[in-house]
Scaffold this motif. Structure first.
Motif, short mmCIF file in Angstrom:
data_model
loop_
_atom_site.label_atom_id
_atom_site.label_comp_id
_atom_site.label_asym_id
_atom_site.label_seq_id
_atom_site.Cartn_x
_atom_site.Cartn_y
_atom_site.Cartn_z
N ILE A 253 0.84 -1.20 0.00
CA ILE A 253 0.00 0.00 0.00
C ILE A 253 0.87 1.25 0.00
CG2 ILE A 253 -1.72 1.31 1.31
CD1 ILE A 253 -2.87 -1.23 0.15
N GLU A 254 0.52 2.20 -0.86
CA GLU A 254 1.19 3.49 -0.89
C GLU A 254 0.23 4.54 -0.33
OE1 GLU A 254 2.39 6.35 -4.49
OE2 GLU A 254 3.41 4.40 -4.52
N SER A 255 0.69 5.31 0.63
CA SER A 255 -0.15 6.35 1.24
C SER A 255 0.07 7.68 0.54
CB SER A 255 0.19 6.50 2.73
OG SER A 255 -0.06 5.31 3.41
N ARG A 256 -1.04 8.39 0.23
CA ARG A 256 -0.96 9.71 -0.42
C ARG A 256 -1.83 10.70 0.34
NH1 ARG A 256 2.87 10.40 -4.42
NH2 ARG A 256 3.14 8.39 -5.40
N GLU A 257 -1.23 11.82 0.68
CA GLU A 257 -1.98 12.89 1.32
C GLU A 257 -2.46 13.85 0.25
OE1 GLU A 257 0.23 14.72 4.50
OE2 GLU A 257 0.99 12.77 5.17
N GLU A 258 -3.71 14.27 0.35
CA GLU A 258 -4.30 15.19 -0.61
C GLU A 258 -4.34 16.59 0.00
OE1 GLU A 258 -8.47 15.78 -3.07
OE2 GLU A 258 -8.12 13.94 -1.96
N GLY A 259 -3.78 17.55 -0.70
CA GLY A 259 -3.76 18.92 -0.21
C GLY A 259 -5.17 19.46 0.01
N GLY A 260 -5.40 20.09 1.16
CA GLY A 260 -6.70 20.66 1.47
C GLY A 260 -7.70 19.66 2.04
N ASN A 261 -7.35 18.38 2.06
CA ASN A 261 -8.26 17.37 2.62
C ASN A 261 -7.57 16.75 3.83
OD1 ASN A 261 -9.95 15.26 3.20
ND2 ASN A 261 -10.04 14.46 1.12
N ASN A 262 -7.95 17.14 5.02
CA ASN A 262 -7.30 16.66 6.25
C ASN A 262 -8.08 15.54 6.93
OD1 ASN A 262 -5.22 18.53 5.99
ND2 ASN A 262 -6.45 20.13 6.97
N SER A 263 -9.16 15.06 6.31
CA SER A 263 -9.99 14.05 6.97
C SER A 263 -9.48 12.62 6.78
CB SER A 263 -11.43 14.15 6.48
OG SER A 263 -11.49 13.93 5.08
N PHE A 264 -8.65 12.38 5.78
CA PHE A 264 -8.09 11.04 5.58
C PHE A 264 -6.88 11.09 4.66
CE2 PHE A 264 -11.14 11.52 2.16
CZ PHE A 264 -10.50 10.96 1.07
N ILE A 265 -6.21 9.95 4.58
CA ILE A 265 -5.08 9.77 3.67
C ILE A 265 -5.46 8.65 2.72
CG2 ILE A 265 -2.67 9.04 3.50
CD1 ILE A 265 -2.25 10.21 6.31
N TRP A 266 -5.24 8.86 1.41
CA TRP A 266 -5.53 7.83 0.41
C TRP A 266 -4.60 6.64 0.62
CZ3 TRP A 266 -9.70 8.09 -2.56
CH2 TRP A 266 -10.28 9.33 -2.80
N GLN A 267 -5.15 5.44 0.62
CA GLN A 267 -4.40 4.19 0.71
C GLN A 267 -4.53 3.50 -0.65
OE1 GLN A 267 -2.65 3.25 3.47
NE2 GLN A 267 -3.30 5.16 4.44
N LEU A 268 -3.46 3.53 -1.44
CA LEU A 268 -3.52 3.02 -2.80
C LEU A 268 -2.76 1.70 -2.94
CD1 LEU A 268 -2.75 6.43 -4.52
CD2 LEU A 268 -4.99 5.42 -4.11
N PRO A 269 -3.42 0.65 -3.43
CA PRO A 269 -2.72 -0.61 -3.66
C PRO A 269 -1.77 -0.47 -4.85
CG PRO A 269 -4.99 -0.77 -4.40
CD PRO A 269 -4.84 0.59 -3.77
#
Length: 144
Positions: free
Chosen positions: A37-53
């Motif tokens: 899993i690769e984690s990606r933070e999205e600018g301006g969205n502090n509610s979660f971090i994308w978990q990408l397979p």
């Protein structure tokens, strides 16, 4: 009607390669896979971090058994690597004590990693064991 359930209390693992039977083993560890899993933070969205397979990862498989005649086959497999090696397909079949197949797995691009012989200690008499470790690039379940 309920089907008989075989809990595989007494199991042995039959292992074969494209051109060679390696015999049966009493234990088989490491058969599985993991999604990286690769984690990606999205600018301006502090509610979660994308978990990408991203890819699948396969651990090495370790097989153990009492030392026997089939040890020569493993020694030949390792010795053949000195003159070059071609990856092969492997089969691991879980068998009951009476020889009935419970499950099976076809392994792709099998490569031997390590063989460990017995520890010979006259102060501790016990069954002498050998261990084979193999790497692979994935598998498919071969049920019945």
């Amino acid at each position: 009607m309920l089907e008989d359930v075989d809990t595989a209390v007494s199991v042995r693992f039959h292992v074969a390669l494209d051109s060679m039977e390696l015999g049966t083993f009493s234990t088989c560890e490491g058969l599985g896979c993991e999604v990286v899993i690769e984690s990606r933070e999205e600018g301006g969205n502090n509610s979660f971090i994308w978990q990408l397979p991203t890819r699948l990862k396969y651990p090495n498989i370790t097989l153990t058994r009492p030392l026997g005649r089939d040890t020569e086959k493993i020694a030949k497999w390792f010795a053949d690597m000195a003159s070059g090696y071609t990856r092969c397909t492997g089969i691991i079949e879980a068998m009951t004590g009476n020889g009935r197949k419970i499950a099976g797995w076809e392994l792709y691009d099998v490569v031997p990693v390590r063989w460990k012989g017995p520890s010979l200690n006259p102060d501790q008499p016990k069954v002498i064991m050998e261990t084979l470790e193999i790497a692979h690039h994935g598998f498919v379940s071969k049920l019945r």
